[in-house]
Design a protein around this motif. Structure first.
Motif, PDB file in Angstrom:
ATOM      1  N   MET A 178      38.100  -4.341  48.925  1.00  0.00           N
ATOM      2  CA  MET A 178      36.613  -4.427  47.996  1.00  0.00           C
ATOM      3  C   MET A 178      36.694  -5.281  46.932  1.00  0.00           C
ATOM      4  N   ASP A 179      36.081  -6.135  46.514  1.00  0.00           N
ATOM      5  CA  ASP A 179      35.959  -7.043  45.467  1.00  0.00           C
ATOM      6  C   ASP A 179      35.658  -5.923  44.172  1.00  0.00           C
ATOM      7  N   LEU A 180      36.445  -6.205  42.961  1.00  0.00           N
ATOM      8  CA  LEU A 180      36.339  -5.469  41.976  1.00  0.00           C
ATOM      9  C   LEU A 180      34.919  -5.594  41.082  1.00  0.00           C
ATOM     10  N   ASN A 181      34.643  -6.956  41.251  1.00  0.00           N
ATOM     11  CA  ASN A 181      33.331  -6.855  40.419  1.00  0.00           C
ATOM     12  C   ASN A 181      32.103  -6.281  41.342  1.00  0.00           C
ATOM     13  N   ASP A 182      32.297  -6.152  42.733  1.00  0.00           N
ATOM     14  CA  ASP A 182      31.229  -5.740  43.373  1.00  0.00           C
ATOM     15  C   ASP A 182      31.425  -4.132  43.381  1.00  0.00           C
ATOM     16  N   TYR A 183      32.632  -3.582  42.950  1.00  0.00           N
ATOM     17  CA  TYR A 183      32.956  -2.186  42.650  1.00  0.00           C
ATOM     18  C   TYR A 183      32.246  -1.844  41.465  1.00  0.00           C
ATOM     19  N   GLN A 184      32.523  -2.872  40.366  1.00  0.00           N
ATOM     20  CA  GLN A 184      31.849  -2.503  39.049  1.00  0.00           C
ATOM     21  C   GLN A 184      30.436  -2.447  39.052  1.00  0.00           C
ATOM     22  N   GLN A 185      29.676  -3.436  39.950  1.00  0.00           N
ATOM     23  CA  GLN A 185      28.216  -3.102  39.773  1.00  0.00           C
ATOM     24  C   GLN A 185      27.784  -1.934  40.722  1.00  0.00           C
ATOM     25  N   GLN A 186      28.220  -1.717  41.778  1.00  0.00           N
ATOM     26  CA  GLN A 186      28.027  -0.565  42.594  1.00  0.00           C
ATOM     27  C   GLN A 186      28.191   0.623  41.812  1.00  0.00           C
ATOM     28  N   ALA A 187      29.278   0.857  40.964  1.00  0.00           N
ATOM     29  CA  ALA A 187      29.438   2.109  40.351  1.00  0.00           C
ATOM     30  C   ALA A 187      28.770   2.100  39.158  1.00  0.00           C
ATOM     31  N   ASN A 188      27.957   1.035  38.419  1.00  0.00           N
ATOM     32  CA  ASN A 188      27.220   1.181  37.493  1.00  0.00           C
ATOM     33  C   ASN A 188      25.827   1.776  38.011  1.00  0.00           C
ATOM     34  N   LYS A 189      25.445   1.927  39.223  1.00  0.00           N
ATOM     35  CA  LYS A 189      24.331   2.646  39.833  1.00  0.00           C
ATOM     36  C   LYS A 189      24.484   4.200  39.271  1.00  0.00           C
ATOM     37  N   THR A 190      25.502   4.484  39.072  1.00  0.00           N
ATOM     38  CA  THR A 190      25.840   6.046  38.688  1.00  0.00           C
ATOM     39  C   THR A 190      25.688   6.321  37.244  1.00  0.00           C
ATOM     40  N   LEU A 191      25.716   5.354  36.438  1.00  0.00           N
ATOM     41  CA  LEU A 191      25.983   5.615  34.749  1.00  0.00           C
ATOM     42  C   LEU A 191      24.342   5.753  34.263  1.00  0.00           C
ATOM     43  N   ALA A 192      24.399   7.199  33.816  1.00  0.00           N
ATOM     44  CA  ALA A 192      23.374   7.717  33.084  1.00  0.00           C
ATOM     45  C   ALA A 192      23.515   7.120  31.509  1.00  0.00           C
ATOM     46  N   GLY A 193      22.613   6.125  31.112  1.00  0.00           N
ATOM     47  CA  GLY A 193      22.607   5.556  29.969  1.00  0.00           C
ATOM     48  C   GLY A 193      21.883   6.226  28.704  1.00  0.00           C
ATOM     49  N   ASN A 194      22.524   6.099  27.996  1.00  0.00           N
ATOM     50  CA  ASN A 194      21.872   6.477  26.581  1.00  0.00           C
ATOM     51  C   ASN A 194      22.503   5.721  25.175  1.00  0.00           C
ATOM     52  N   GLU A 195      22.302   6.121  24.035  1.00  0.00           N
ATOM     53  CA  GLU A 195      22.495   5.411  22.943  1.00  0.00           C
ATOM     54  C   GLU A 195      24.025   5.310  22.726  1.00  0.00           C
ATOM     55  N   HIS A 196      24.612   6.199  23.404  1.00  0.00           N
ATOM     56  CA  HIS A 196      26.242   6.578  22.979  1.00  0.00           C
ATOM     57  C   HIS A 196      26.983   6.054  24.284  1.00  0.00           C
ATOM     58  N   VAL A 197      26.636   5.152  25.144  1.00  0.00           N
ATOM     59  CA  VAL A 197      27.317   5.091  26.362  1.00  0.00           C
ATOM     60  C   VAL A 197      28.734   4.582  26.296  1.00  0.00           C
ATOM     61  N   LEU A 198      28.938   3.769  25.088  1.00  0.00           N
ATOM     62  CA  LEU A 198      30.359   3.392  25.081  1.00  0.00           C
ATOM     63  C   LEU A 198      31.484   4.523  24.703  1.00  0.00           C
ATOM     64  N   THR A 199      30.717   5.474  23.895  1.00  0.00           N
ATOM     65  CA  THR A 199      31.756   6.685  23.372  1.00  0.00           C
ATOM     66  C   THR A 199      31.640   7.628  24.564  1.00  0.00           C
ATOM     67  N   ASN A 200      30.582   7.858  25.448  1.00  0.00           N
ATOM     68  CA  ASN A 200      30.804   8.617  26.297  1.00  0.00           C
ATOM     69  C   ASN A 200      31.650   8.161  27.280  1.00  0.00           C
ATOM     70  N   LEU A 201      31.780   6.758  27.607  1.00  0.00           N
ATOM     71  CA  LEU A 201      32.782   6.213  28.613  1.00  0.00           C
ATOM     72  C   LEU A 201      34.037   6.364  28.080  1.00  0.00           C
ATOM     73  N   SER A 202      34.391   6.181  26.734  1.00  0.00           N
ATOM     74  CA  SER A 202      35.653   6.074  26.409  1.00  0.00           C
ATOM     75  C   SER A 202      36.402   7.735  26.306  1.00  0.00           C
ATOM     76  N   LEU A 203      35.571   8.645  25.942  1.00  0.00           N
ATOM     77  CA  LEU A 203      35.799  10.338  26.036  1.00  0.00           C
ATOM     78  C   LEU A 203      36.274  10.491  27.463  1.00  0.00           C
ATOM     79  N   GLY A 204      35.306  10.164  28.387  1.00  0.00           N
ATOM     80  CA  GLY A 204      35.543  10.411  29.730  1.00  0.00           C
ATOM     81  C   GLY A 204      36.506   9.735  30.213  1.00  0.00           C
ATOM     82  N   LEU A 205      37.059   8.409  29.809  1.00  0.00           N
ATOM     83  CA  LEU A 205      38.417   7.816  30.311  1.00  0.00           C
ATOM     84  C   LEU A 205      39.422   8.725  29.648  1.00  0.00           C
ATOM     85  N   ALA A 206      39.342   9.116  28.407  1.00  0.00           N
ATOM     86  CA  ALA A 206      40.452   9.783  27.771  1.00  0.00           C
ATOM     87  C   ALA A 206      40.810  11.188  28.650  1.00  0.00           C
TER      88      ALA A 206
END
Length: 96
Positions: free
Chosen positions: A1-29
């Motif tokens: 699988m192409d990583l850019n394709d993965y990135q776009q498909q995975a984005n469909k599951t991201l629930a956005g809000n005003e704190h997206v980067l913080t949420n993503l960073s905390l989830g990564l940690a």
């Protein structure tokens, strides 16, 4: 699988809000810590390596990384290519 394709498909599951980067960073940690915990239990506590759980955590870490890159408008393929260039420079003696 192409990583850019993965990135776009995975984005469909991201629930956005005003704190997206913080949420993503905390989830990564958090998921990185869970992955490390699996390795620690295997390495130091004599437990069997739970490969399914390990793969699940790696998938979650991959998801968070891909979405942080997408938030920053960085194609995930570019992340992988840049990392390979860094590794090549860091370890020039390694066979290719």
């Amino acid at each position: 699988m192409d990583l850019n394709d993965y990135q776009q498909q995975a984005n469909k599951t991201l629930a956005g809000n005003e704190h997206v980067l913080t949420n993503l960073s905390l989830g990564l940690a958090s998921d990185s810590g869970q992955l490390i915990d699996l390795v620690q239990k295997y390495t130091f506590q004599g437990q069997d390596l739970d490969r399914d759980a390990l793969m699940d955590r790696m998938g979650d870490v991959l998801w968070y990384l891909s979405q942080i890159a997408l938030w920053a408008d960085i194609p995930f393929d570019d992340v992988a290519k840049a990392n390979l260039a860094t590794l090549k420079a860091r370890y020039p003696q390694q066979k290719r």
